[in-house]
Scaffold this motif. Structure first.
Motif, PDB file in Angstrom:
ATOM      1  N   THR A 182       0.637  -1.204   0.074  1.00 45.45           N
ATOM      2  CA  THR A 182      -0.083  -0.034  -0.049  1.00 45.45           C
ATOM      3  C   THR A 182       0.850   1.132   0.030  1.00 45.45           C
ATOM      4  OG1 THR A 182      -1.844  -1.273   1.182  1.00 45.45           O
ATOM      5  CG2 THR A 182      -1.768   1.141   1.322  1.00 45.45           C
ATOM      6  N   LEU A 183       1.919   1.380   0.799  1.00 45.45           N
ATOM      7  CA  LEU A 183       2.784   2.526   0.968  1.00 45.45           C
ATOM      8  C   LEU A 183       3.393   2.469  -0.415  1.00 45.45           C
ATOM      9  CD1 LEU A 183       4.435   1.846   4.516  1.00 45.45           C
ATOM     10  CD2 LEU A 183       3.036   3.837   3.673  1.00 45.45           C
ATOM     11  N   ALA A 184       3.888   1.568  -1.193  1.00 53.44           N
ATOM     12  CA  ALA A 184       4.793   1.634  -2.434  1.00 53.44           C
ATOM     13  C   ALA A 184       3.755   2.221  -3.545  1.00 53.44           C
ATOM     14  CB  ALA A 184       4.911   0.382  -2.955  1.00 53.44           C
ATOM     15  N   GLU A 185       2.427   1.692  -3.483  1.00 58.11           N
ATOM     16  CA  GLU A 185       1.466   2.305  -4.501  1.00 58.11           C
ATOM     17  C   GLU A 185       1.134   3.716  -4.103  1.00 58.11           C
ATOM     18  OE1 GLU A 185      -1.830  -0.260  -4.353  1.00 58.11           O
ATOM     19  OE2 GLU A 185      -0.800  -1.800  -4.778  1.00 58.11           O
ATOM     20  N   GLN A 186       1.298   4.187  -2.953  1.00 59.07           N
ATOM     21  CA  GLN A 186       0.802   5.566  -2.632  1.00 59.07           C
ATOM     22  C   GLN A 186       1.847   6.487  -2.912  1.00 59.07           C
ATOM     23  OE1 GLN A 186      -0.494   5.172   1.506  1.00 59.07           O
ATOM     24  NE2 GLN A 186      -2.502   4.467   1.035  1.00 59.07           N
ATOM     25  N   ASN A 187       2.974   6.077  -2.625  1.00 65.85           N
ATOM     26  CA  ASN A 187       4.012   6.972  -2.574  1.00 65.85           C
ATOM     27  C   ASN A 187       4.992   6.994  -3.885  1.00 65.85           C
ATOM     28  OD1 ASN A 187       3.448   7.913   0.083  1.00 65.85           O
ATOM     29  ND2 ASN A 187       4.521   6.058   1.026  1.00 65.85           N
ATOM     30  N   ALA A 188       4.745   5.891  -4.740  1.00 64.76           N
ATOM     31  CA  ALA A 188       5.665   5.776  -6.034  1.00 64.76           C
ATOM     32  C   ALA A 188       5.467   7.037  -6.996  1.00 64.76           C
ATOM     33  CB  ALA A 188       5.273   4.530  -6.764  1.00 64.76           C
ATOM     34  N   VAL A 189       4.480   7.699  -6.839  1.00 69.17           N
ATOM     35  CA  VAL A 189       4.179   8.822  -7.510  1.00 69.17           C
ATOM     36  C   VAL A 189       4.990  10.271  -7.086  1.00 69.17           C
ATOM     37  CG1 VAL A 189       2.001   7.972  -8.539  1.00 69.17           C
ATOM     38  CG2 VAL A 189       1.922   9.381  -6.458  1.00 69.17           C
ATOM     39  N   ARG A 190       5.317  10.091  -5.970  1.00 71.98           N
ATOM     40  CA  ARG A 190       6.044  11.423  -5.308  1.00 71.98           C
ATOM     41  C   ARG A 190       7.179  11.664  -6.264  1.00 71.98           C
ATOM     42  NH1 ARG A 190       4.940  12.668   0.304  1.00 71.98           N
ATOM     43  NH2 ARG A 190       7.449  13.008   0.524  1.00 71.98           N
TER      44      ARG A 190
END
Length: 197
Positions: free
Chosen positions: A156-164
């Protein structure tokens, strides 16, 4: 299994990440490390102070080999999940993977992160329990526990933060020479002393 690793910047400066990293460790490994170190220091200390001939030196060499290895395999492993990257601290190296470089997080016989270039790194701090895995399968994944729950959180963290924008870059690997060198010195000393004795 999860705890904040660092407080936000206290000097008025922004911290490296907006929120504290989530930290994943194995409490049972740390308990085992305390027990192993206690037994090793007790036996080694006894041999150093009561032994004769080469025994004290052999005990010191064994301690120089054993203490870094026990510490590396029990206390050192940790996984830090921040806003921009995943930092995996394994016994002998630290791997920093920006979220945008994470292709997959999986839990089979071990928990591992796979990068977009195909490299695989184990997460020693998140051990896989076959018993918990069977319970998760029986519940249909509704009540995830143990490493499965941790892997799901990390996904979940990877999906949420990959766009940063700050979550981009290539993985970095650093070796833990502070554990490797003393263990190697202890190993060489132990082999020499055993050959002499």
């Amino acid at each position: 299994m999860t705890s904040p690793a660092q407080p936000p910047g206290e000097s008025g400066k922004p911290s490296e990440s907006a929120s504290a990293d989530r930290v994943y460790r194995s409490p049972m490994a740390m308990v085992g490390g305390v027990l192993l170190l206690g037994i090793g220091l007790w036996m080694g200390g006894d041999a150093v102070f009561r032994g004769d001939g080469l025994t004290p030196w052999t005990a010191l060499a064994a301690l120089l080999l054993g203490v870094p290895l026990v510490a590396a395999f029990t206390f050192r492993p940790a996984v830090y999940a921040g806003d921009d990257r995943l930092r995996v601290r394994n016994p002998f190296r630290t791997v920093v993977v920006p979220w945008a470089a994470v292709a997959e997080l999986r839990s089979t016989y071990s928990t591992e992160v796979v990068t977009r270039d195909g490299a695989k790194y184990q997460l020693w701090a998140v051990p896989v329990s076959m018993r918990q895995r069977k319970l998760n399968v029986r519940s249909g994944g509704k009540h995830l526990v143990g490493s499965e729950a941790t892997v799901e959180e990390l996904r979940t963290l990877a999906e949420q933060n990959a766009v940063r924008p700050t979550a981009k870059g290539d993985p970095e690997v650093r070796w833990a020479y502070g554990f490797i060198v003393p263990a190697l010195v202890g190993l060489v000393a132990l082999v020499v002393l055993l050959a002499l004795g």
